[in-house]
Structure formats: C-alpha cells, structure tokens
Design an enzyme around this catalytic site. Sequence first.
Site, PDB file in Angstrom:
ATOM      1  N   ASN A 119     -11.497 -17.264 -19.053  1.00  0.00           N
ATOM      2  CA  ASN A 119     -12.205 -17.953 -17.977  1.00  0.00           C
ATOM      3  C   ASN A 119     -12.016 -19.459 -18.147  1.00  0.00           C
ATOM      4  OD1 ASN A 119     -14.036 -19.164 -16.297  1.00  0.00           O
ATOM      5  ND2 ASN A 119     -15.681 -17.677 -16.651  1.00  0.00           N
TER       6      ASN A 119
ATOM      7  N   SER B 181     -12.318 -21.462 -15.601  1.00  0.00           N
ATOM      8  CA  SER B 181     -12.533 -21.808 -14.206  1.00  0.00           C
ATOM      9  C   SER B 181     -13.965 -21.878 -13.698  1.00  0.00           C
ATOM     10  CB  SER B 181     -11.742 -20.817 -13.342  1.00  0.00           C
ATOM     11  OG  SER B 181     -11.892 -19.498 -13.823  1.00  0.00           O
ATOM     12  N   CYS B 182     -14.963 -21.623 -14.527  1.00  0.00           N
ATOM     13  CA  CYS B 182     -16.325 -21.715 -14.009  1.00  0.00           C
ATOM     14  C   CYS B 182     -16.643 -23.188 -13.735  1.00  0.00           C
ATOM     15  CB  CYS B 182     -17.325 -21.152 -15.019  1.00  0.00           C
ATOM     16  SG  CYS B 182     -19.023 -21.332 -14.433  1.00  0.00           S
TER      17      CYS B 182
ATOM     18  N   ASN C 136     -11.278 -18.434  -8.994  1.00  0.00           N
ATOM     19  CA  ASN C 136     -12.692 -18.546  -9.301  1.00  0.00           C
ATOM     20  C   ASN C 136     -13.322 -19.326  -8.135  1.00  0.00           C
ATOM     21  OD1 ASN C 136     -15.283 -18.875 -10.601  1.00  0.00           O
ATOM     22  ND2 ASN C 136     -14.250 -18.542 -12.555  1.00  0.00           N
ATOM     23  N   THR C 137     -14.539 -19.737  -8.284  1.00  0.00           N
ATOM     24  CA  THR C 137     -15.259 -20.322  -7.151  1.00  0.00           C
ATOM     25  C   THR C 137     -14.819 -21.757  -6.848  1.00  0.00           C
ATOM     26  OG1 THR C 137     -16.989 -20.912  -8.692  1.00  0.00           O
ATOM     27  CG2 THR C 137     -17.307 -18.896  -7.437  1.00  0.00           C
TER      28      THR C 137
ATOM     29  N   CYS D 287      -9.507 -25.244  26.605  1.00  0.00           N
ATOM     30  CA  CYS D 287      -8.217 -25.829  26.968  1.00  0.00           C
ATOM     31  C   CYS D 287      -8.406 -27.274  27.428  1.00  0.00           C
ATOM     32  CB  CYS D 287      -7.526 -25.011  28.049  1.00  0.00           C
ATOM     33  SG  CYS D 287      -5.814 -25.525  28.309  1.00  0.00           S
TER      34      CYS D 287
ATOM     35  N   CYS E 169       1.000 -25.767  29.792  1.00  0.00           N
ATOM     36  CA  CYS E 169       0.618 -24.973  28.617  1.00  0.00           C
ATOM     37  C   CYS E 169       1.641 -25.164  27.498  1.00  0.00           C
ATOM     38  CB  CYS E 169       0.511 -23.500  28.989  1.00  0.00           C
ATOM     39  SG  CYS E 169       0.168 -22.435  27.576  1.00  0.00           S
TER      40      CYS E 169
ATOM     41  N   CYS F  13     -11.470 -16.456  23.564  1.00  0.00           N
ATOM     42  CA  CYS F  13     -11.846 -15.448  24.580  1.00  0.00           C
ATOM     43  C   CYS F  13     -12.717 -14.363  23.962  1.00  0.00           C
ATOM     44  CB  CYS F  13     -10.597 -14.820  25.190  1.00  0.00           C
ATOM     45  SG  CYS F  13     -11.010 -13.517  26.365  1.00  0.00           S
TER      46      CYS F  13
HETATM   47  C1  LIG Z   1     -23.160 -15.357  -9.210  1.00  0.00           C
HETATM   48  C2  LIG Z   1     -21.746 -15.489  -9.685  1.00  0.00           C
HETATM   49  C3  LIG Z   1     -21.473 -15.556 -11.047  1.00  0.00           C
HETATM   50  C4  LIG Z   1     -20.168 -15.663 -11.488  1.00  0.00           C
HETATM   51  N1  LIG Z   1     -19.928 -15.676 -12.823  1.00  0.00           N
HETATM   52  C5  LIG Z   1     -18.639 -15.683 -13.266  1.00  0.00           C
HETATM   53  C6  LIG Z   1     -18.337 -15.572 -14.640  1.00  0.00           C
HETATM   54  O1  LIG Z   1     -19.221 -15.460 -15.476  1.00  0.00           O
HETATM   55  N2  LIG Z   1     -17.047 -15.593 -15.012  1.00  0.00           N
HETATM   56  C7  LIG Z   1     -16.019 -15.706 -14.119  1.00  0.00           C
HETATM   57  O2  LIG Z   1     -14.853 -15.686 -14.510  1.00  0.00           O
HETATM   58  N3  LIG Z   1     -16.277 -15.787 -12.815  1.00  0.00           N
HETATM   59  C8  LIG Z   1     -17.550 -15.787 -12.358  1.00  0.00           C
HETATM   60  N4  LIG Z   1     -17.799 -15.827 -11.007  1.00  0.00           N
HETATM   61  C9  LIG Z   1     -16.675 -15.936 -10.067  1.00  0.00           C
HETATM   62  C10 LIG Z   1     -16.280 -14.558  -9.531  1.00  0.00           C
HETATM   63  O3  LIG Z   1     -15.847 -13.723 -10.572  1.00  0.00           O
HETATM   64  C11 LIG Z   1     -15.159 -14.680  -8.483  1.00  0.00           C
HETATM   65  O4  LIG Z   1     -14.029 -15.295  -9.084  1.00  0.00           O
HETATM   66  C12 LIG Z   1     -15.567 -15.484  -7.267  1.00  0.00           C
HETATM   67  O5  LIG Z   1     -16.914 -15.247  -6.967  1.00  0.00           O
HETATM   68  C13 LIG Z   1     -14.699 -15.185  -6.040  1.00  0.00           C
HETATM   69  O6  LIG Z   1     -14.743 -13.829  -5.671  1.00  0.00           O
HETATM   70  P1  LIG Z   1     -15.724 -13.247  -4.520  1.00  0.00           P
HETATM   71  O7  LIG Z   1     -15.480 -14.031  -3.300  1.00  0.00           O
HETATM   72  O8  LIG Z   1     -15.340 -11.798  -4.391  1.00  0.00           O
HETATM   73  O9  LIG Z   1     -17.109 -13.396  -5.036  1.00  0.00           O
HETATM   74  C14 LIG Z   1     -19.102 -15.722 -10.561  1.00  0.00           C
HETATM   75  C15 LIG Z   1     -19.380 -15.662  -9.217  1.00  0.00           C
HETATM   76  C16 LIG Z   1     -20.681 -15.534  -8.768  1.00  0.00           C
HETATM   77  C17 LIG Z   1     -20.944 -15.450  -7.292  1.00  0.00           C
END
Ligand SMILES: Cc1cc2nc3c(=O)[nH]c(=O)nc-3n(C[C@H](O)[C@H](O)[C@H](O)COP(=O)(O)O)c2cc1C
Lengths: 412, 414
Positions: free
Chosen positions: A135, A137-138, A202-203, A355, A379, A389
Amino acid sequence: MENRLAIEILGVAFPNPFCLSSSPVSNDYEMCAKAYKAGFGGIVFKTIGPKDYLIDEVSPRFDATSKEGTPFLGFKNMEQIAEHPYEENLDALRRLKKDFPDKVLIASIMGNDDESWAYIARDVEEAGADMVELNFSCPQMTSHAMGSDVGTSPELCRHYCEIVRANTKLPIIAKMTPNLAEMNTVARACLEGGADAISAINTVKSITHVDLDKLVPLPIIDGKSSVSGYSGAAVRPIGLRFVSDLARDERLKGAPIGGIGGIETWRDAAEYILLGASFLQLTTAVMEYGYRVVEDLIDGLNRYMVRHGCEHLEEMVGLANKNVIPAEELNRDYRYLPEIDEEKCLKCLRCVVSCYDGAHQAISYDEKTRKPTIDENKCVGCHLCELVCPAGAIRGGKVVYKAGRKVAKPLL
Amino acid sequence: MVPMRYLEEMARGLDARAALREASRCLLCLDAPCSKGCPAGTDPGKFIRSLRFLNEEGAAYVIRINNALGALCARLCPTESLCQKGCLRAGLDKPVDIGGIQRYLTDLEAENGWEFLSPGEDTGKKVAIVGSGPAGLEAAAVLRSYGHGVVIYEKEEQAGGVLRYGIPAYRLPEEVLEREIKRILDLGVELRTKAEVGRDVDSDALKKEYDAVLYCIGYTKGKVVEPFKGKENVVSALDLLRKIKKDPASFKAPENVLIVGGGDVAMDVIGSLKRLGSRRLVCVAYEELGEFRASQKEFGDALKEADSIIAGYVPESYDGKETVFRHRFLESRLSIKADLTVLAVGQTYEAEGLPLVFEKGTVKGTFHTSGDPKVFFAGDIAPEKGKLVVHAVKSGKEAAMIIDRRIGGHKNGK
Ligand SMILES: Cc1cc2nc3c(=O)[nH]c(=O)nc-3n(C[C@H](O)[C@H](O)[C@H](O)COP(=O)(O)O)c2cc1C
Ligand SMILES: Cc1cc2nc3c(=O)[nH]c(=O)nc-3n(C[C@H](O)[C@H](O)[C@H](O)COP(=O)(O)OP(=O)(O)OC[C@H]3O[C@@H](n4cnc5c(N)ncnc54)[C@H](O)[C@@H]3O)c2cc1C
C-alpha cells in the site's frame, strides 16, 4: 452456466477476478469469510501496518457526494489502515487460508521503515497469504513516511519493493495512488524494485463538501476536517485511464494489473478488463450495497462472455487498448451529424437549450408543434444533444465530409 | 372527540429526498408547458428547476410571490387537469407530481419562517373587499403589495370562505389555512368578521368610505331542487359541510345517508360522513360515470369510502324518507330510504342588498367591473370559466390589478 471467469495470475488461481479491495469491507475473519461465501474470488485484507504503529481513527469519517437524488456518486473516507492488533490480523489470515483454500488471499501491507516492511512481508507469507499488496497509496496517513507520500516518489517505491522482494517469495503487487500527473514512472520503479504486478487506483485526494453554516468541510471532526480519499463511481473514469495507461506501456513488460475504482456493475468490470486489468477490486459498492453485489458482477460478466463467444477471461484482457490512441492521430475528416427520432421525441427541447447555450446554435424548433430541427450546416456533430436528451431520441445519423478532406467510410 | 381520520391530512407530503427525486424527474423543458397550464400563472418550470439546483428558498419564493395562497393550491388543485396535464414527462412514464413539490416547498417555507410578501409604500387609497374566500384573500394580498389600504368584510365568524366552511379538514388542515390567512393579514389587512354587507353593513356607505369596493361573495348557498324543496330530512351539501366544519365535535353523523350528486362536493360529503361515523353511504348521480365532474383524486378516494356510487339516475319523488329515481335513458327505477338526504347538486349566490346584477348565475360585467365605477367583483361569481380555488386566485389578482389602475397611486407594484 459454466464459469468462464477463472484466471491465473502470477501462478495464483483466481476462481473469478472479483476481489474485495483492502478496506473496512475486508477488516476481519468474519467479514472476509462472508465475502468469500457470497462469491468473491479473492480478498485483499485490510492493510496491515507495523506492530507498534498506533491507529487512532476519527469520528465521523465519511462523506458522500450525490446528484439529483443519486446517493454515493462519490465517497470520501478518512480511514487509515487496519485497526485490529497485528497478531489478530495474522491470525485472521491463517484461518482464512485454512478455511477457504481455493480462494485467493492477498495481504495488503504498509511499513514505515525498512525493518517494518521486511518483517510484515515475512509474517504475512508465513500466515498463508497467496500474494502481498504494497500500500503505497493511502492519502490520509498521519505519518508522512507512509501512504501516498511514499507512492508519489519512484525512489521510495523502488526501495521498499526491493526490501519486500528480499523478504518474501510471494508475488508482489504495488498499489498506486492516482494523485499523480502520470503513474507509469512510479509503476516502472516498483517493477524495477521487484514488484510483479500493479494495482490501481487507491483513492483520489478530495474535499467533498463544506458545511455552509459552520464553514467547515465534511465530515466535521471537532470543527475541522482534512483532505482525504475519494472513491466510488465518480472516480471510475480516472481509474480506467490509469489502468489503460499502464497496460499500453511496453516498458511495464505486461505485468498484470489489478483494476480498482468505482466498480459496481459487470459493465464497469468489463471496461476495466478490456482496458488491461486481469483482476478487479472493489470497496465503495460493497459499503453501499453489501457483498451481494458480486452475484451480478459474476453472472453479468459471464453472460457477456457467452454472448460474445469469449471462452476465457484472459482473452478479453486489454482488447480495447489498441483503440486508445493519441488525440493527434484521430480522424478529423468528417462530421457525424445527429438525427432526431420524431416518434421518440418528447418535445421538451432540452436539445435546443444545450445546443444554444453549450454548442453551436444548430437546433431550432417550431413554436407551435415544438418540433426540433437540426441545421446540417451549423451542426458540428458534437452530440451534446444526444447526451442531454432524456428520451434517447437522438442518435448518430449521417456522415458529412469536411471540404477537401479524404472521403473514406469511417468506423462509427 | 373528533376522529383523527377527519382532522388529519389524508395525503402524505413528500419529504426532502422524495421531493428532490421528484424534481429530478422533470425534463427541464425549454418553455415549460406546465407553466402555461396554471390559470393563476404559477411557474412550475421555474420552481422545480430551482429545487433541482438546490435553491429551495428561491423555489418557494417563485410560488409565493405569484400566489398568496400557494400552499392551498398545492393541496386543492386538480393538477392532473391543469399544470400536470402539460407535463411532457408523461411521454416517458407519468407526469411530475407538481402539486406534491409545491406542497413540499410551501411547507418548507412555513417551517423556515421565510417571508416573501411585503406591503407596498402607503398610497393613502382604501379598498373594501366583501368576502374572505380565496378571491378576496388574493386580492387583499395584491392590493397591499401596491400599498393600498384594505379592509375585508366577512359575514361569517372566520375568514376563508369555502376553504374554511366547505373543504373538509382531512383535505385542508386548519393550521395550513390559518398560516395562509395570517400571512395575508400580517401585510396590514384589516378583517371585520360577522359583518354581512347588505345587512349589517350598508353597501352604499361602503362606496362612500372607500375608493373601491370589491365583491368576492362566492356561492354560499347550496341548491335545493325538486322534488326535495321544503321537505324534511333534506340538507344541502354546503349547509351540511358548514355545520360540520363549524363544530365537528358536536356533529352527530346519521346512520344511513343518501347523497345526490357526483361532483367534488358530493365526494367531500362522503369522505366527511364516513370519517365522522355514518354507516351506510349511497351516492346517486345524474351524470354517467364518464361524465363525473369530481377530480380523479377525489373520486378515487370517495370510491373507498362510499358503499355504492350509482350513476345516471334522476330523482323523481321524495316523501321525507324515501327517494325514487329513474334512469336517464333506460327503463329503470331505484328507490332508496335514508335517515338523511344530502343534495350536492350545485351552489348559487346570495346577494340581497348588494349592487350586483346577476345573469345566469354570474355577475353581469366584464373585466371585474360592473356598471358602477367603484364596484368590482371576482371569484366564483365572475362570469369567467372555471370554478376552482386557483381560478378564484387568478380572478382576485386580476381584479386587484384593475382596481389599482382605476384608483392609481402605487409606486412599487408590478
Ligand atoms: C473506507 C475506506 C478505507 C480504505 N482503506 C484502505 C486501506 O486500508 N488500504 C488500501 O490499500 N486501500 C484502502 N482504501 C482504498 C480502496 O481499497 C480502493 O482502492 C478505493 O476505495 C477505490 O475503489 P472503490 O471505488 O471500489 O471503493 C480504502 C477505501 C475506503 C473507502
Ligand atoms: C365543498 C367544496 C369543495 C371544493 N373543493 C375544491 C377543491 O378541492 N379544489 C378547488 O380548486 N376548488 C374547490 N372548490 C371550489 C372553490 O372552493 C371555489 O371555487 C372558491 O372557494 C371560490 O372562491 P370565492 O372567493 O369566489 O368564494 P368563497 O370561497 O365562496 O368565499 C366567499 C366569501 O364571501 C363571504 N360572503 C358572502 N356574502 C357576503 C356578504 N354579503 N358580506 C360579507 N361576506 C360575504 C362568504 O361568507 C365567504 O366567506 C370546492 C367548493 C366546495 C363548495
């Protein structure tokens, strides 16, 4: 119906490509067992951190965006990694592998120095994980030596991959942050360091809302808030783009890709696969709807494959990527003019509004009958009208070649 | 004790989520047809769009500024034949619930205490309004917005006209009506109740005291037709509903009731009596089913309350207990005995001592003006088509504008 969804990745046999991504949906033994039983082919267990790293979460910790009554368009969370004690997590891994030997068990891990990356990798292998996911990426860790602060640095990622490589024989997946202009540099560094696969995304760093009375972004934690991760349907286009970028990069040597971000339906899954993902992970859809979403993911994808005569999931992987080309190479010789189906047209004239105010003033209407008409000269064929639409009454119609350009029937 | 079923509003309102979801169903038409369907000029296309873009307060403003009785129309309009009739969403599935959204927004307005109406700068002119039904109330609100002084003369104890003494509580809760009336009175309107013009107050004196007199006296008398005239155990629907509304607690619902008529008024009698404890309700209408005048909503609700609704029969004789009907077209007779017979066969005006000339049930004159330059009229008694609350609102508003032009003086009116 026979199962066409089985796939082997780095020597690990997935009964189907659908996995829980690492998050609260994969928090402990009971939850993961339930997910396996519901049909998930694999699980990425909630990220396990260093033994002594204190996880101290806030409350509340989520927010959601919505539009026109659709909840959870996007979802924001402020969680970090596993809250459960280290040993308890290892024990859960052990029991899961023992009780579900045919399912895939991936341990997500995150260290804060060389030593911790090393021992966590060793411990999860010993506990029975089939793969490890790093991980990187958090975006909301309380330590800058962890999470997406690491994931934006190719050097740190390479380094920690090397450490983990030296401490486990398991296949290594590096999980990418999307909070980058491009991901491939970091992904390449990970492979150089010894990772075998990439998962993305990740997020996305976000602020979802501001409370307009209290002047604090949401969620409010003692009068304050923070930038943190955004997920769910809203981020899917970003995830698809990164996955395709990775899959089209020859220098990544065909490393398997785990597609993540906003997957809710089998169509979303199929899109990720066609753009290069060979396994998939999801969280937000499960948080909103429960593990049962996997039923239609499996069934819908299987049926799609049957309809298209696709025997093995592998055959599908990356098929759409040859059709992703740079903008400068697109055919710009023609206009594809939309056509209005009079029978379906409700005469609401949303096409006229859009449009006029958002395109090229090419649709006029009869004041009495409210019938819209497209002016072929004005157009430009942008198809904004088709998108607005509400009745699905507008579709592509005829092709008009631009003056002096090549006349060759385009693929529409 | 008055049963809650009578006092409580029958139809549940939309909550915030449901209202937003409903607003999201709106196609946001260019030049919205719904907005052309309101006699009173309400613009649903605009207020639904405002709600859709989360501007609830702006949406509520759009309703209120155009119609001082917006919360009433939201509940009482047969929307299926007005605004919703034009809704193009029907081409996909069904029309947007415009009445429901309007009710949500006007309830929200009350909840938040939003105040959109304000009196205009004082003009020194004074207008008397006779009658405090929807026509008189709307006219009062508009005249005050122009800055004219307004005094309403009402013969009953309380203001509201049919809203107060006709329409049953389960369709229009008392607190909603109170709120709407109070908002108008708070603009500086003086209300004099138990003041019947033509009896307690001299109509010529009014003309001398005021710059204009606006008559909005409505149809206050239920028709009693042959063969029921002068007989016992017969009551007009209007009298019955008024009696119930004045004192529901001491009203004793008769066991078995025959209702003659097939309009909204008959449906209100059925709904009220059933809720108040009558056992058997039989309704016989002159109209055949397809011609029923009752709105879909009301007819549908009455179907659940009445024990039978019989269409196409004309009353022939009545002996104080038993009515004999014959079918309009076929050889068929029907005789029904009841404890009480309620006639819901139409309403008419009572205008003794008033300077109004009637012709075929409505006042002679055009554009709300009679032959007398100081005398105006509006509401049910006006000759224009439509006898609904929303028409009364339109009528009251127009009359106010005409009076304003006649007496002049306002600076900030529209
Ligand atoms: C509440 C929450 C907690 C998360 N915790 C982790 C985590 O501990 N480790 C990790 O790699 N990603 C974590 N993620 C990211 C998710 O694994 C995932 O990469 C991200 O939410 C995108 O996927 P989704 O749109 O299906 O949720 C977390 C996401 C959420 C929403
Ligand atoms: C039972 C019933 C149900 C109805 N349901 C609906 C419905 O659901 N939806 C809808 O849109 N319409 C409905 N209507 C019709 C609607 O109520 C009328 O069209 C509307 O009330 C007419 O308004 P108005 O102001 O002209 O008269 P009214 O509401 O009749 O008000 C007239 C007022 O003038 C007063 N008055 C009369 N003479 C004098 C005098 N000489 N001096 C002082 N005051 C006087 C009366 O006491 C009364 O208060 C219904 C009508 C009835 C009878």
